[in-house]
Each structure stands twice: as structure tokens, then as C-alpha cells.
Design a protein around this motif. Structure first.
Motif, PDB file in Angstrom:
ATOM      1  N   LEU A   1      57.245  98.437 -15.414  1.00  0.00           N
ATOM      2  CA  LEU A   1      57.743  97.947 -14.416  1.00  0.00           C
ATOM      3  C   LEU A   1      58.636  98.685 -13.773  1.00  0.00           C
ATOM      4  O   LEU A   1      59.350  98.692 -12.438  1.00  0.00           O
ATOM      5  CB  LEU A   1      59.870  98.652 -16.098  1.00  0.00           C
ATOM      6  CG  LEU A   1      60.898  97.953 -15.563  1.00  0.00           C
ATOM      7  CD1 LEU A   1      60.742  96.085 -15.129  1.00  0.00           C
ATOM      8  CD2 LEU A   1      62.025  97.563 -17.077  1.00  0.00           C
ATOM      9  N   ASP A   2      58.472 100.098 -13.342  1.00  0.00           N
ATOM     10  CA  ASP A   2      58.233 101.093 -12.462  1.00  0.00           C
ATOM     11  C   ASP A   2      57.837 100.547 -11.405  1.00  0.00           C
ATOM     12  O   ASP A   2      58.547 100.394  -9.926  1.00  0.00           O
ATOM     13  CB  ASP A   2      58.082 102.531 -12.842  1.00  0.00           C
ATOM     14  CG  ASP A   2      58.214 103.637 -12.007  1.00  0.00           C
ATOM     15  OD1 ASP A   2      59.600 104.242 -11.559  1.00  0.00           O
ATOM     16  OD2 ASP A   2      57.172 103.878 -10.687  1.00  0.00           O
ATOM     17  N   ASP A   3      56.750 100.062 -11.679  1.00  0.00           N
ATOM     18  CA  ASP A   3      56.214  99.547 -10.045  1.00  0.00           C
ATOM     19  C   ASP A   3      55.887  98.001  -9.818  1.00  0.00           C
ATOM     20  O   ASP A   3      55.777  97.635  -9.064  1.00  0.00           O
ATOM     21  CB  ASP A   3      54.432  99.139 -10.725  1.00  0.00           C
ATOM     22  CG  ASP A   3      53.828 100.462 -11.098  1.00  0.00           C
ATOM     23  OD1 ASP A   3      54.140 101.940 -10.675  1.00  0.00           O
ATOM     24  OD2 ASP A   3      52.677 101.205 -12.082  1.00  0.00           O
ATOM     25  N   CYS A   4      56.878  97.397 -10.696  1.00  0.00           N
ATOM     26  CA  CYS A   4      56.969  96.035 -10.758  1.00  0.00           C
ATOM     27  C   CYS A   4      58.414  96.385  -9.706  1.00  0.00           C
ATOM     28  O   CYS A   4      58.358  95.095  -8.594  1.00  0.00           O
ATOM     29  CB  CYS A   4      57.478  95.277 -11.960  1.00  0.00           C
ATOM     30  SG  CYS A   4      57.532  93.600 -10.998  1.00  0.00           S
ATOM     31  N   CYS A   5      59.297  96.923 -10.088  1.00  0.00           N
ATOM     32  CA  CYS A   5      61.323  97.058  -9.611  1.00  0.00           C
ATOM     33  C   CYS A   5      60.614  97.232  -8.123  1.00  0.00           C
ATOM     34  O   CYS A   5      60.671  97.715  -7.032  1.00  0.00           O
ATOM     35  CB  CYS A   5      61.700  97.892 -10.448  1.00  0.00           C
ATOM     36  SG  CYS A   5      62.548  96.910 -11.815  1.00  0.00           S
ATOM     37  N   CYS A   6      59.344  98.352  -7.951  1.00  0.00           N
ATOM     38  CA  CYS A   6      59.380  98.990  -6.234  1.00  0.00           C
ATOM     39  C   CYS A   6      58.936  97.759  -5.825  1.00  0.00           C
ATOM     40  O   CYS A   6      59.431  97.886  -4.043  1.00  0.00           O
ATOM     41  CB  CYS A   6      58.545 100.139  -6.774  1.00  0.00           C
ATOM     42  SG  CYS A   6      59.226 102.232  -7.197  1.00  0.00           S
ATOM     43  N   MET A   7      58.354  97.579  -5.970  1.00  0.00           N
ATOM     44  CA  MET A   7      57.673  96.365  -5.411  1.00  0.00           C
ATOM     45  C   MET A   7      58.255  95.596  -4.711  1.00  0.00           C
ATOM     46  O   MET A   7      57.774  94.592  -3.087  1.00  0.00           O
ATOM     47  CB  MET A   7      56.277  96.122  -6.049  1.00  0.00           C
ATOM     48  CG  MET A   7      55.296  96.388  -5.710  1.00  0.00           C
ATOM     49  SD  MET A   7      54.570  97.529  -4.582  1.00  0.00           S
ATOM     50  CE  MET A   7      53.793  96.309  -3.287  1.00  0.00           C
TER      51      MET A   7
END
Length: 217
Positions: A172-178
Motif C-alpha cells: 500500500l505504501d509503494d502503491c500510494c506513493c506511485m
């Protein structure tokens, strides 16, 4: 000093929101006199840890344990081609990062990433021309989130970087940043792997690096 004090006397002092004990140094002090004491041990320890983290570099100059730059420090390179390339064509910078990290156009590890940049660039350009068709824009957004999330995950795992936005939920962290900060995230990844002063960003390179830059292994 709040008053005239003898050596060894202790009193509480507050710096910011932190209160700690101060011991009067040898010779004592007079009321109103300025003197220096070491900052609290835990704060000093934090600085030591930060310094050690900054010194933990791999062979290409990339730090481990934390990102080299903050997520929103992209304006630091506003006069650099990296900023404008990422601002105008974020997928192309992401394609360069996929190539740099030896990933294919879907973000999966590969032994030959030489065609990754071209593949993503072609998809991006085709979608620009066909953006008016139903679901083309949405389809490319989903595609870019898939490879982007896997790309950032690869960065974090390789350089042992903890999550920073969504707690311990790495995906979720990576997806939200992207999703919400794609431009800034691309710049952060591009600046992480090599010393910018030695290996400046190259817009026209498949991996965004000069030809003499060391490969990431």
C-alpha cells in the motif's frame, strides 16, 4: 545559569519539547553566565545512527537503510533535466528506473532489461495518441501502478528502506506513493542510486545514467 551554582549541581533545562538534567561544570557558574553542556545521550545517539546510516553506501554510492533524499525534495533539482523529464513524462523516468534495476516492463526481475525502456515508452506514446478512447487512460494508469509499485518495492528491498507513508503495509505504501506522488517518487528513486555530481542524470539514456556509471548488482 538561573543563579550562582556550585560545580556538580544539577537542574532541569528545556530545549524545544525535551527536558533534561544539566550538571554544572567544574568551577561553578554565576547567575546569568552562559555555559555549554552535551546534548542528551539519546539525541546524540540518534545523530550517530544517522551519520552511520549516511556512511553505509554500496559500490555505486547509494545509501542503505533510508532514502538519500526526501520524497518532496524534488524542487532541489528544478533546474535539472531530471525534474522536467519526470514532471512532463513520468512514465519515461520510471522506465529508466526499471532498466536501471534490471526489471522488465511489468516490474519483474529479468536478466536482460535492455528493451524495457523502449517497451514502456512505446506503450506510453500509443496511449497518448489513443487517450480519447474509452478505458485507454484508465488502463495505462493501472498498468503504471503495477510496474511502479513493483519498482519501488525493488528499491526498498535492495536498499533496506522501511515504509514511510502507510505504516507497515509495504504494498500500500509503494502503491500510494506511485499513485499520488508519482513525479516526486520517480525523482527520489532516480537520485538514490548514484552520486549525482559524478554521474548526472541523462535524459536520453535508457537507464538515465552516463555510460561510465557502475551497474547496479
Amino acid at each position: 545559569a538561573p543563579s550562582t551554582l556550585e560545580a556538580g549541581y544539577e537542574f532541569d533545562a528545556t530545549v524545544g519539547e525535551k527536558t533534561f538534567k544539566v550538571t554544572v561544570p567544574e568551577g561553578g557558574v554565576k547567575e546569568g553566565e552562559e555555559f555549554e553542556v552535551p546534548y542528551p545521550a539519546d539525541e546524540a545517539g540518534g545523530e550517530d545512527k544517522k551519520e552511520k546510516a549516511e556512511q553505509a553506501l554500496d559500490h555505486s554510492g547509494a545509501p542503505t537503510g533510508a532514502w538519500k533524499t526526501d520524497l518532496f525534495s524534488c524542487c532541489d533539482v528544478v533546474t535539472n533535466g531530471l525534474f522536467w523529464m519526470s514532471f512532463c513524462c513520468t512514465p519515461l523516468v520510471e522506465a529508466q528506473m526499471l532498466t536501471r534495476m534490471s526489471l522488465d516492463m511489468c516490474g519483474a526481475p529479468t536478466t536482460d532489461a535492455s528493451g524495457t525502456f523502449a517497451a514502456v515508452a512505446i506503450v506510453f506514446i500509443v496511449c497518448l495518441f489513443l487517450y480519447w478512447l474509452p478505458f485507454v487512460g484508465t488502463g495505462f494508469l493501472i498498468y503504471s501502478l503495477i510496474y511502479g509499485t513493483r519498482l519501488r518495492e525493488t528499491f526498498r528491498r535492495k536498499y533496506q528502506i522501511p515504509t514511510s507513508v502507510c505504516g507497515e503495509n509495504a504494498c500500500l505504501d509503494d502503491c500510494c506513493c506511485m499513485m499520488w506522488c508519482g513525479c516526486c517518487t520517480a525523482i527520489q528513486m532516480a537520485r538514490h542510486t548514484h552520486d549525482e555530481s559524478t554521474y548526472p542524470y541523462k535524459c536520453c539514456a535508457d537507464n538515465g545514467l552516463p555510460s561510465d556509471a557502475p551497474a547496479i548488482v
